[in-house]
Design an enzyme around this catalytic site. Structure first.
Site, PDB file in Angstrom:
ATOM      1  N   TRP A 209       0.828  -1.217   0.000  1.00 51.12           N
ATOM      2  CA  TRP A 209       0.000   0.000   0.000  1.00 51.12           C
ATOM      3  C   TRP A 209       0.853   1.253   0.000  1.00 51.12           C
ATOM      4  O   TRP A 209       0.369   2.345  -0.297  1.00 51.12           O
ATOM      5  CB  TRP A 209      -0.933   0.000   1.211  1.00 51.12           C
TER       6      TRP A 209
ATOM      7  N   GLU B 251       0.788  -2.019  12.754  1.00 52.34           N
ATOM      8  CA  GLU B 251       0.967  -3.465  12.712  1.00 52.34           C
ATOM      9  C   GLU B 251       1.492  -4.057  14.015  1.00 52.34           C
ATOM     10  O   GLU B 251       1.755  -5.257  14.080  1.00 52.34           O
ATOM     11  CB  GLU B 251       1.887  -3.833  11.541  1.00 52.34           C
TER      12      GLU B 251
ATOM     13  N   LYS C 232       2.996   1.387  15.981  1.00 55.62           N
ATOM     14  CA  LYS C 232       4.108   1.329  15.033  1.00 55.62           C
ATOM     15  C   LYS C 232       4.121   2.563  14.142  1.00 55.62           C
ATOM     16  O   LYS C 232       5.184   3.064  13.764  1.00 55.62           O
ATOM     17  CB  LYS C 232       3.991   0.074  14.181  1.00 55.62           C
TER      18      LYS C 232
END
Length: 948
Positions: free
Chosen positions: A548, A690, A802
């Site tokens: 992405w 994540e 993150k």
């Protein structure tokens, strides 16, 4: 900063004072007395060269005896010294006194580097001798070899740097002569040219004179290149990534031509996939076309043998050329000057080249050079090539092979050229290493140049790659390295004219931005069946897979500056929609579900298990299974491209179908009547953050899905009005009934978004607010990510991010949230984010949003983490490849954050700047609907509009 300039070296004549006029008068007097034609045009050739060389040029082929030569040189010099008596401090050229004072106040060292032995007289007459730390007054008879040749040799500049105690890559030279600019470049220094471009245009920056020029303006020249700060074997892989060159089709890591233990050379080519264990598929490392072996008197050249002096390596961002200069002394005591140059041109996608120059400095030597195409290459130990075939035809050596599992064909073909003394060329048929070898006897100061021009073709380019490569190699050989270099500089010149971002007041930021944009451009192909990988074509990290990152972080730069390349990148998603449909079917869903990691076919290639960093266990990677938001991210990118470019043909064709098939996927993926009747949920996902897996109702995912479904409905309505035949076709093919569209609207209106209606605070996912808090002061001096320190499960159990997740929504969907909501969510999530060792995607987004909140200084802190991520190896992982998404995010932070560019309700493109306090200027151009908008923002301006 590792790139800082510490010393400035000035030429004297024509830079500090106009003794060039006195030189002209003295030469003119000699010429008139001897009846030699001479005028100001002829005098231009004498600039910056030694007195003896000037006389040779003046004679223009006429011969005189050695005694006459010495007498004439003495006459000229005597006349010149008489003229010098007229000099006073008033003869300093305009701007020089103030500039010298500013440099001294800044604590930089200064030197005069002149070809004239009369330099001390001139400095004394001007009363400025004491201002310079070092004065080089022409070649010195007792100077060591390699320090006593006149310009255009690098000697005098290197001698000055040596006496200043400053390495060449930290020196900047100000010159008014072509020979001086050439010598400074050979020394590996930054160059500023004074005078007309036709004379000094090879310099990094050119001014007509020093009048009004400030120190900051001189130092700005260094923002057009990136220098390796000396050779450190422990850092070589990092610099291989940072110094990657390319042409949009291939990327070449900056490994050394002669190789070095522990290096990782690679040439990665778009579309050259081969199967691989664990990661499914990867870009196969192509044959090493840069391989070049060198022997001096039988001693093999290597950076860890003999003695290396004056090492400099620099990537020129204007041309994309990588240059390395050094002096090397063999174990037996022979010293040579070596210059390596390599380049690839975006206007020549099937070619690349390099040039080596060897010059003995202290004694005659025998030089042997072997130019190879090395077929023994690997991807971290995995071999991809078989059925290698090689040979030589009409002066072109070639190597052909095919990948072991996908059977893709690669051909590399090379030819060699020489300058200076020409040696016989011998073809060597070494296994998997077709080579040309040449041996030459060189006297002291005799330069031998060897050029290697390489053509690179695959069966994606043509059905006959061998024939094409042989023909192209001959064409490249005809033009030579100079021709390839000229095309590279011209092509990048066009790119910079459209896409450069100018920052005044911050050279580190400027250099970082330009380096990032250069890396993006050389990764973008004129090929709509490939995309830009997370590590571009600069390293083996992520194996060339597409994430992405491309649509969310990289694509906006191309949309606004290079829309055709942006279209190519989106067409890649169209050509791989078959893989997205397959993934949806395999998972029991409808429509098209795009993979988290994509390669050639669009099928999911995210590895499910990977070894832990120490190899002690396997780690389950869930992203390919449950990180779903990429399907909406791609739809968002398509819509953004359409909105900015007005490319209705694309939207009515591939764009609409991708968006509508993605909506079909979401319709089948949401869970109805959860948590309550009439509501919808999306469970068991990973959002952009994540560190947290298997979460329910991730805010970013759900908000993007809501946007996607609403946009799909609106898009179909637009198709009915503008392309009714296409609308009817899609309605039938995708079964887009009115009931289905109503269901999409119902899902969008009722999909869970955990937002407090009173405060505006959005919970990242169900239960996030109940997770443990992190004791951040306890981790203040860490050098690892929070996940590495807490463990995968530990990070999953804490409120530590993150990268921005909720906050990313405020960047992508600003119309859906107010400024108050942004402030509330910023205050909550920004302190809980792993800014330093989390994702490299985060800092640019935080910079963008901090600027929007009116906090330019805080924005700048985040911005520099992103802008310098590769040049300074901020995260310690640049060895794996450059951070392409960070480079794209940096551009967005500049344009949408610091400049505040946005569309108004009436369709105007305006800016609301929030510049960091020390920035004086931010300037750039964007394209929208076929028009070019220029923004030139100065410190203190509040709002700016850019008329087309």
């Amino acid at each position: 900063m590792s790139q800082s300039i510490r010393a400035i070296l000035f030429d004297l004549d024509g830079v500090i004072t106009d003794t060039a006029e006195f030189h002209y008068q003295a030469w003119q007097a000699l010429a008139d007395a001897e009846g030699i034609p001479f005028d100001r045009t002829a005098n231009e050739k004498l600039r910056g060269v030694s007195r003896r060389e000037s006389l040779r040029l003046l004679l223009n082929g006429r011969t005189i005896s050695p005694e006459q030569e010495e007498a004439w040189l003495e006459r000229k010099n005597r006349h010149y010294q008489q003229l010098l008596q007229q000099l006073t401090p008033n003869d300093l050229l305009p701007g020089v006194p103030a500039l010298l004072e500013e440099i001294r106040s800044a604590g930089l060292k200064m030197a005069i580097v002149s070809a004239s032995h009369n330099t001390p007289i001139v400095l004394d007459r001007l009363q400025i001798a004491e201002r310079f730390d070092v004065v080089i007054a022409g070649p010195e008879a007792d100077a060591a070899p390699g320090r006593n040749r006149p310009k255009p040799a690098p000697d005098l500049f290197l001698l000055a740097a040596e006496r200043l105690g400053v390495p060449p890559w930290q020196c900047l030279v100000v010159e008014d002569a072509e020979s001086g600019v050439e010598g400074a470049r050979k020394a590996g220094m930054v160059t500023v040219g004074i005078g007309p471009r036709e004379r000094v245009g090879a310099a990094d920056l050119v001014f007509p004179s020093l009048e009004g020029v400030t120190l900051a303006q001189l130092l700005y020249a260094a923002t057009w290149s990136v220098a390796e700060p000396g050779f450190d074997p422990a850092q070589q892989r990092r610099w291989e990534s940072t110094l990657t060159i390319g042409n949009g089709r291939l990327g070449v890591r900056g490994s050394l031509e002669e190789r070095f233990p522990g290096d990782q050379p690679s040439t990665l080519i778009h579309g050259l996939w081969d199967d691989a264990p664990i990661v499914y598929t990867e870009l196969a490392n192509a044959f090493d076309w840069t391989a070049l072996d060198l022997w001096i008197d039988g001693e093999p050249f290597r950076m860890d043998r003999g003695m290396v002096q004056f090492y400099s390596r620099r990537l020129d961002l204007r041309s994309g050329e990588l240059r390395r200069h050094l002096y090397w002394t063999t174990p037996a005591g022979a010293t040579v000057q070596l210059s390596f140059r390599r380049v690839a041109s975006v206007s020549e996608p099937n070619g690349a080249g390099l040039r080596l120059e060897v010059t003995p400095l202290n004694r005659p030597v025998t030089v042997r050079v072997r130019a190879r195409i090395d077929g023994v290459v690997e991807n971290d130990g995995l071999l991809h090539w078989r059925n290698l075939e090689q040979g030589e035809r009409a002066g072109v050596a070639y190597l052909r092979g095919e990948t072991r599992r996908t059977h893709k064909v690669l051909v590399e073909a090379m030819t060699v050229r020489q300058s200076g003394p020409a040696a016989p060329v011998r073809y060597l048929d070494a296994p998997y290493n077709p080579s040309f070898e040449m041996t030459q006897q060189l006297d002291i100061d005799q330069c031998w140049g060897i050029e290697k021009l390489v053509a690179i073709y695959t069966d994606r380019d043509t059905a006959e790659p061998l024939a094409a490569a042989l023909t192209k190699a001959l064409e490249l050989g005809e033009a030579g390295y100079a021709g390839l270099y000229a095309s590279a500089r011209a092509a990048l010149g066009e790119f910079w004219a459209e896409s450069d971002v100018v920052i005044e007041g911050d050279d580190a930021a400027q250099r970082g931005v330009r380096h990032g944009l250069y890396q993006l451009r050389i990764a973008a192909a004129q090929d709509e069946r490939v995309s830009i990988a997370a590590k571009s074509l600069s390293g083996f990290g992520y194996r060339g897979h597409v994430f992405w990152d491309t649509e969310t972080f990289i694509l906006p730069f191309f949309i606004y500056t290079q829309p055709q390349l942006a279209r190519n990148l989106l067409m890649y998603r169209w050509h791989t929609i078959g893989g997205a449909r397959k993934k949806a079917r395999d998972n029991g869903y409808q429509g098209a579900q795009y993979p988290w990691e994509s390669a050639e076919t669009g099928e999911e290639v995210t590895p499910r298990w990977v070894p832990s960093p120490k190899g002690e266990e396997l780690i389950r990677i869930w992203c390919g299974d449950i990180e779903l938001h990429i399907t909406a991210d791609i739809a968002y990118a398509i819509h953004q491209y359409w909105r900015v470019t007005g490319d209705d043909a694309f939207m009515a064709g591939p764009g609409a179908q991708i968006i509508l098939e993605g909506a079909r996927f979401w319709e089948s993926r949401v869970e109805p009547d959860r948590p309550r009747p009439g509501q919808y949920s999306i469970s068991d996902v990973i959002g952009p953050d994540e560190y947290h897996e298997h979460v329910n109702n991730n805010a970013f995912t759900n908000a993007m899905v809501r946007w996607h479904l609403r946009t799909a409905v609106e898009l179909l309505d637009w198709l009915h009005r503008h392309a009714p035949t296409r609308a009817a076709h899609l309605e039938k093919a995708l079964e887009l009934s009115q009931e289905r569209l109503a269901r999409w609207r119902h899902i969008a209106d009722n999909l869970v978004l955990l937002r407090d209606p009173d405060t505006g605070l959005i919970e990242q996912f169900e239960g996030f607010f109940q997770l443990k808090e992190v004791d951040w002061p306890a981790f203040a001096n860490r050098t690892k990510s929070m996940q590495a320190l807490l463990g995968i499960e530990g990070a999953n159990a804490h409120q530590v991010l993150k990268q921005p997740d909720v906050l990313l929504l405020f960047a992508l969907l600003p119309e859906s949230f107010g400024q108050k909501d942004l402030r509330v969510n910023w205050d909550y999530y920004c302190p809980r984010t792993d800014h330093t060792y989390g994702s490299s995607l985060g800092p640019a987004i935080h910079a963008w949003l901090a600027a929007r909140l009116g906090m330019p200084e805080e924005a700048y802190t985040h911005f520099m983490r992103a802008a310098l991520v590769d040049i300074e190896d901020v995260r310690g992982n640049t060895n794996e490849g450059i951070h392409a998404a960070s480079a794209g995010g940096v551009w967005q932070a500049l344009v949408f954050g610091f400049a505040g560019v946005h569309w108004t309700a009436s369709g105007e493109l305006v800016a609301a700047p929030q510049l960091p306090p020390h920035w004086k200027r931010l300037a750039f151009a964007v394209q929208a609907h076929g028009k070019r908008f220029t923004f030139d923002l100065r410190q203190g301006e509040s709002v700016a509009t850019a008329p087309p």
